[in-house]
Design an enzyme around this catalytic site. Structure first.
Site, PDB file in Angstrom:
ATOM      1  N   LYS A  85       0.833  -1.203   0.000  1.00 18.88           N
ATOM      2  CA  LYS A  85       0.000   0.000   0.000  1.00 18.88           C
ATOM      3  C   LYS A  85       0.870   1.257   0.000  1.00 18.88           C
ATOM      4  O   LYS A  85       1.877   1.317   0.715  1.00 18.88           O
ATOM      5  CB  LYS A  85      -0.911  -0.028   1.237  1.00 18.88           C
ATOM      6  CG  LYS A  85      -1.920   1.107   1.327  1.00 18.88           C
ATOM      7  CD  LYS A  85      -2.794   0.909   2.564  1.00 18.88           C
ATOM      8  CE  LYS A  85      -3.848   2.002   2.704  1.00 18.88           C
ATOM      9  NZ  LYS A  85      -4.717   1.782   3.874  1.00 18.88           N
ATOM     10  N   SER A 160      -9.192   2.283   2.442  1.00 20.17           N
ATOM     11  CA  SER A 160      -8.133   2.960   1.727  1.00 20.17           C
ATOM     12  C   SER A 160      -7.108   2.016   1.120  1.00 20.17           C
ATOM     13  O   SER A 160      -6.180   2.455   0.456  1.00 20.17           O
ATOM     14  CB  SER A 160      -7.428   3.940   2.679  1.00 20.17           C
ATOM     15  OG  SER A 160      -6.860   3.267   3.787  1.00 20.17           O
ATOM     16  N   SER A 184     -10.459  -0.300   6.233  1.00 19.65           N
ATOM     17  CA  SER A 184      -9.622  -0.055   5.056  1.00 19.65           C
ATOM     18  C   SER A 184      -8.946  -1.301   4.498  1.00 19.65           C
ATOM     19  O   SER A 184      -8.462  -1.279   3.374  1.00 19.65           O
ATOM     20  CB  SER A 184      -8.558   0.997   5.384  1.00 19.65           C
ATOM     21  OG  SER A 184      -9.154   2.265   5.542  1.00 19.65           O
TER      22      SER A 184
END
Length: 496
Positions: A85, A160, A184
């Site tokens: 990420k 996210s 997320s």
């Protein structure tokens, strides 16, 4: 993806399968890296999951992995292609959190989680896309653009960690890492049909997962946890062994942390509580039906399944508490003028207004005194969860109230609406399903269980007891073995 010299296509192989194939000499780490890079170059113009590729270094790492294996070295992820990420520091790559003003912020050292991946032999292909400041259930920003769901390009992959989940669903490597404060990890896994695990709070170090340009200090931001994503539950267990453990070690559990084993190794021994809707946020019929069908199939397989329990903590009180703590954490670094506006808005609230929107407003300007009161109430809820887990082993509930929804980039995020079976609800209120495990810090695994009428993935959230992370992961593994798990999206199979 290009086949290996043996003729096998490893596009959707799990990390464990890739390790077995490499150990057997059926494929090399370089072949896997080259094939993953080729696939990203073929599909990512449409999906836009990998925002910061690092292909040259990935090929170097793959060659090093092949050399190490040839001389007899063994590491848990040796040669496995992996993504990270964007919010994790990777030396030499930008860390922006989707904020254009930090496009030139390039850390010189890896986050702890990234170091542990490298030490385990993972080949890092690059970084995956996120929302602006990690603050949305969608993954788009002005710097890297919009990430699309591989199952339907017109829909979000979630946020996210949406780029990571989309990358896995599209076949860009076997593993990824993300983070979770408001679903997320869990929402993207549910929306994209992959697996994710939100660890118990504090189990995986957060150092190096810090908003730019802050230094990578060792501290745990309230509610937030890093965690793994994969295409199988067994790979989550493998990743947990690599990632979990004290900050001052280089490789997770291998350096001394002992987690309790899963409570049971056979499905029929589990005691399961199914919770299919929330008093403040309804679940879509497709989600409820998928969850209830799993409950029925578990009962038929001899599992003890309950649909109600007085031991479940008050979910209305829990949701209100979560919204206060969430916004307190999210706005802690707001500029003074912004904080003052939030404080004034909180003062104007009617004391009788107990809506989730009001609780978010209060949380954004929470005093230390009020935060301590909220934290005390959290301790009460943790005690109630401990009582519940004396009677049950796992709780099954939705990860989010709907399957993946169409892109909605309207500027006022707090004013957005989410449609649940044709009825509009406050966009932010759907976070109640994230809060059920986040507030008390419980481990939660998401596993794919079904698809909607539109063909969109539906996942189940499996919540386990504190620091018993192996229990929900093992339950997900048994679900996978018994009822099936990940399936590849039509886009990835057909070539678009």
């Amino acid at each position: 993806m290009t086949a290996s010299a043996s003729g096998a296509d490893h596009t959707y192989a799990t990390a464990r399968e890739l390790m077995a194939a490499m150990n057997a000499g059926q494929v090399s780490a370089v072949e896997l890296a080259e094939a993953a890079i080729e696939r990203i170059e073929e599909y990512d113009d449409d999906i836009n999951a990998v925002c910061a590729p690092d292909f040259d270094h990935a090929l170097e790492a793959a060659r090093a992995a092949d050399t190490a294996r040839a001389r007899g070295a063994a590491s848990p992820l040796l040669g496995v292609p992996t993504t990270v990420k964007e919010s994790f520091n990777v030396a030499g790559l930008p860390t922006t959190w989707g904020m254009p003003r930090f496009r030139d912020f390039v850390p010189t050292e890896d986050a702890v989680a990234v170091t542990r991946l490298r030490n385990a032999g993972a080949v890092i292909l690059g970084k995956t896309n996120v929302p602006f400041a990690l603050g949305d259930l969608q993954s788009y920003n002005d710097l890297y653009g919009t990430t699309n769901n591989p199952w339907d390009l017109g829909r979000t992959p979630g946020g996210s960690s949406g780029g990571s989940a989309a990358a896995l669903a599209a076949g860009y490597g076997a593993l990824s890492i993300g983070s979770d404060i408001a679903g997320s990890l869990r929402a993207p896994a549910h929306y994209c049909g992959v697996y994710a695990h939100k660890p118990s709070f504090g189990l995986v170090p957060s150092r190096g997962h810090t908003a730019p340009p802050a230094p990578p200090l060792a501290y745990d931001r309230d509610l937030t946890v890093p965690g793994p994503l994969a295409r199988s539950a067994a790979d989550l267990s493998l990743m947990l062994d690599v990632l979990a453990g004290p900050d001052d070690t280089t490789l997770g559990i291998a350096h001394g942390l002992t987690l309790p084993p899963a409570r049971h190794d056979d499905l029929a021994s589990y005691r399961v509580l199914v919770v299919d809707t929330h008093p403040l946020m309804p679940s879509a019929a497709s989600v409820r039906e998928a969850l209830d069908a799993v409950g029925d199939r578990l009962s038929a397989a001899g599992v003890s399944v309950s649909r109600h329990s007085p031991l479940l903590p008050d979910q209305v009180e829990a949701a209100r508490l979560y919204m206060r703590l969430l916004l307190s954490a999210m706005t802690a670094n707001s500029p003074a003028d912004a904080y003052e506006r939030m404080r004034e808005a909180a003062v104007r609230l009617d004391a009788e207004d107990l809506s989730l929107a009001a609780e978010r407003t209060r949380g954004a300007a929470l005093s230390h005194r009020d935060w301590l009161a909220a934290d005390t109430l959290r301790a009460v809820h943790r005690a109630r969860w401990r009582e519940l887990f004396a009677e049950f082993d796992v709780v099954l509930c939705p990860a989010m109230p709907t399957p993946a929804f169409p892109h909605d980039h309207s500027p006022d995020q707090w004013g957005r609406r989410i449609s649940v079976d044709g009825e509009d609800h406050c966009y932010a209120d759907q976070l109640v399903w994230a809060g059920i495990a986040t507030t008390p810090g419980l481990p939660a695994t998401v596993a794919p269980i079904s698809r909607s009428e539109e063909g969109l993935p539906i996942g189940v959230q499996i919540i386990g007891p504190m620091y018993e992370d192996r229990t929900p992961i093992r339950f997900a593994e048994l679900l996978e073995q018994t009822f099936g798990g990940f399936t590849s999206p039509p886009l990835a199979r057909s070539g678009g």
